[in-house]
Design an enzyme around this catalytic site. Sequence first.
Site, PDB file in Angstrom:
ATOM      1  N   HIS A 267      -8.605 -18.710   6.138  1.00 11.81           N
ATOM      2  CA  HIS A 267      -7.191 -18.415   5.344  1.00 11.81           C
ATOM      3  C   HIS A 267      -6.576 -19.684   5.058  1.00 11.81           C
ATOM      4  O   HIS A 267      -5.901 -19.901   3.899  1.00 11.81           O
ATOM      5  CB  HIS A 267      -6.357 -17.652   6.500  1.00 11.81           C
ATOM      6  CG  HIS A 267      -6.764 -16.331   6.713  1.00 11.81           C
ATOM      7  ND1 HIS A 267      -6.581 -15.269   5.642  1.00 11.81           N
ATOM      8  CD2 HIS A 267      -7.325 -15.537   7.880  1.00 11.81           C
ATOM      9  CE1 HIS A 267      -7.116 -14.163   6.270  1.00 11.81           C
ATOM     10  NE2 HIS A 267      -7.368 -14.306   7.625  1.00 11.81           N
TER      11      HIS A 267
ATOM     12  N   HIS B 297     -12.872 -18.566  10.753  1.00 11.97           N
ATOM     13  CA  HIS B 297     -12.254 -17.449  10.103  1.00 11.97           C
ATOM     14  C   HIS B 297     -10.812 -17.854   9.434  1.00 11.97           C
ATOM     15  O   HIS B 297     -10.487 -18.023   8.452  1.00 11.97           O
ATOM     16  CB  HIS B 297     -12.157 -16.011  11.001  1.00 11.97           C
ATOM     17  CG  HIS B 297     -11.466 -15.060  10.367  1.00 11.97           C
ATOM     18  ND1 HIS B 297     -11.967 -13.993   9.574  1.00 11.97           N
ATOM     19  CD2 HIS B 297      -9.987 -14.817  10.385  1.00 11.97           C
ATOM     20  CE1 HIS B 297     -11.026 -13.248   9.253  1.00 11.97           C
ATOM     21  NE2 HIS B 297     -10.002 -13.500   9.476  1.00 11.97           N
ATOM     22  N   GLU B 298      -9.983 -18.288  10.625  1.00  8.85           N
ATOM     23  CA  GLU B 298      -8.622 -18.441  10.352  1.00  8.85           C
ATOM     24  C   GLU B 298      -8.812 -19.685   9.248  1.00  8.85           C
ATOM     25  O   GLU B 298      -7.596 -19.955   8.554  1.00  8.85           O
ATOM     26  CB  GLU B 298      -7.854 -18.762  11.698  1.00  8.85           C
ATOM     27  CG  GLU B 298      -7.684 -17.555  12.662  1.00  8.85           C
ATOM     28  CD  GLU B 298      -7.197 -16.432  11.771  1.00  8.85           C
ATOM     29  OE1 GLU B 298      -6.471 -16.719  11.098  1.00  8.85           O
ATOM     30  OE2 GLU B 298      -7.597 -15.419  12.456  1.00  8.85           O
TER      31      GLU B 298
ATOM     32  N   HIS C 146      -7.431 -20.869   1.864  1.00  7.77           N
ATOM     33  CA  HIS C 146      -6.603 -20.025   0.558  1.00  7.77           C
ATOM     34  C   HIS C 146      -5.723 -20.526   0.326  1.00  7.77           C
ATOM     35  O   HIS C 146      -4.861 -20.624  -0.814  1.00  7.77           O
ATOM     36  CB  HIS C 146      -6.767 -18.608   1.229  1.00  7.77           C
ATOM     37  CG  HIS C 146      -6.800 -17.543   0.045  1.00  7.77           C
ATOM     38  ND1 HIS C 146      -6.631 -16.296   0.392  1.00  7.77           N
ATOM     39  CD2 HIS C 146      -6.864 -17.588  -1.259  1.00  7.77           C
ATOM     40  CE1 HIS C 146      -6.716 -15.401  -0.790  1.00  7.77           C
ATOM     41  NE2 HIS C 146      -6.704 -16.401  -1.752  1.00  7.77           N
TER      42      HIS C 146
HETATM   43 ZN   LIG Z   1      -7.720 -12.935   9.032  1.00  4.58          ZN
END
Ligand SMILES: [Zn+2]
Length: 658
Positions: free
Chosen positions: A449, A445-446, A452
């Site tokens: 980011h 998940h991290e 991104h």
């Molecule tokens: Zn998050």
Amino acid sequence: MAENPFFAPSALPYQLPDFARVREEHYLPAFEYGMAEQLREVEAITADPEPATFANTVEALERSGQVLYRTTTVFSTVAASDATDRIREIETEVFPKLTKHGDAIRLNRALYERIRQVSTDDPQEAWLLEKYRVDFVRAGADLSEPEQQRLRELNEELTRLATAFSQNLLKASTASALVVKDAAELDGLSESTIRAIEKDGEYVLPLLNFTNQPALAELTDRNTRRRLYELSVNRAPENFDLAVRLAALRAERAALLGYPDHAAYSVADQTAKTTEAVEEMLGKLVGPAVANARREAEALTQEAGFPIEPWDWSFYAEKVRKSRYDFDGAELRPYFELDRVFRDGIFHAAGELYGITFAERDDLAGYHPDVRTFEVFDADGSQLGLFLLDPYARPTKRGGAWMNNLVDQSHLFGHLPVVMNNLNVTKPTEGPTLLTFDEVTTAFHEFGHALHGLFSDVRFPRVSGTEVPRDFVEYPSQVNEMWATWPSVLANFARHHETGEPVPAELLEKMKAAEKFNQGFATVEYLAAALLDWAWHKLAPGQGVEDPEAFEARALESAGIAFDLVRPRYRTNYFAHIFSSGVGGYSAGYYSYIWSEVLDAESVEWFKENDGLRRENGDHFRTTLLSVGGSVDVMEAFEAFRGHAPRIEPLLERRGLR
Ligand SMILES: [Zn+2]
């Protein structure tokens, strides 16, 4: 002062902050100098005799405050991940000053007037210009002098209260830790965990920053479970009063700015736009989620043979997993070794999707010896940026996991991105670091980011990478979670740390079947927190709260989410997302996770329709969505990616809510 590393750009590759040169005594002078410098730069903009243009006003603002930017970036990174007592003192001193400084710029009438005079035909410039205009209006630029004065006071007080809230919380993690003298009371925990928490003849289990402590799944002693649970939900009681004051001041602030409540103010510049849209969405989920959780509770009571209490839930959920699905989560851990999860899982998946590669740079140090630095290269071998990883929990680190930027990508400055991920994995006293499946998912998940940020390809730092609406920012990271269980990725990283054997296929099958169990719990726990956040920020100005705990109970009751056995993921007293920053953070924004998940579920469906882990798919996601950051309307970017507007059905399907 020439020694102060913040006064000049870092000479390190990618302008990675030169942590080895940073001393605690550098921060305050750098903050002071940086704020003064930016005010001089703003003064130069407003004093310019030339008519306002994009270049001499908006772009000049984008370029201003470089010393302050460098100082703030490093300081907030260290304050989150390695906050010594001195760092916390500086935080208390400097945050109100930073708030005041922000107001000095956004409530500067001459500057606002100048921004309003700018016009431009360039679409990227026009987009940024509008962002600035909205930022200024939302900060109070249109208000009268006395109103602005009150706003300044409110902002400073909010910052002060929020800083106190988060510092209380950091202290509570150890101050409210479970302490036992007799290891027998910890029966069920692994030997290595028990060894790791032994301290001067006692055993100290610190609290993680959410309600349901992971140890509750393992502790066999019911009384120990109850103690741990009660310590968790009752930690930092002084934060209740801070929350009441924060909510009241936010309501007053919203009214000043022309909104009925803080929630309305908060969502106005989000993709949700209105409070009704948020309430409609949450409302659809509450009933089916609670019904699911009640069914699960029945199964647990049956397993236990007596009516369970909240502190029994995880323990018996594990038992049901074992008996009904023949699955034991602990059996997976030896297959999830930290290094391998990153190299052969997270980095590998990113390589397959986007063609990027990673090389560890031992010569580039972070703020702590445990921080690791990787150089990231694009498919054609060109430099893409740096990725830093700080995996371990420490008493000076706040709870949870997160991504932050150390350098924002922008063509304006010619900067490549430097991004970092923080996790809170317990560091073993010896041997390899073995993760739980939850921790593996969080790491993917991290890293979503991080991608991104790394793929950002925009002109202006204000709209770089993850600088998108808060109710959109979780979406790309949630999508990246899908690769953790993608068969070819999983087969590549999930190997036994001693034998190198892959996870037995039947164990994976069992894991997948067992995953569907406890979805009711997870959804109710989340929704209760989202609705609690909402209730605090739907308060009208002047509507006081006498008894915060009673308010909390009533809020859950009237939202239809009250369920004794499943408390909110965060109660008011430790709801850092919404109370640990003055007006920012996730206040009236905790709904964002499920809001983003609508887009996530749609996107997972798209990847599956298009044959999953392929370069073409990664490149499409990267070009339409990841690389544009906040430089365009993000919902248009989503439609460009998906081909149509988002629908809620894929999410309902996934959460078992239809
Ligand atoms: Zn998050």
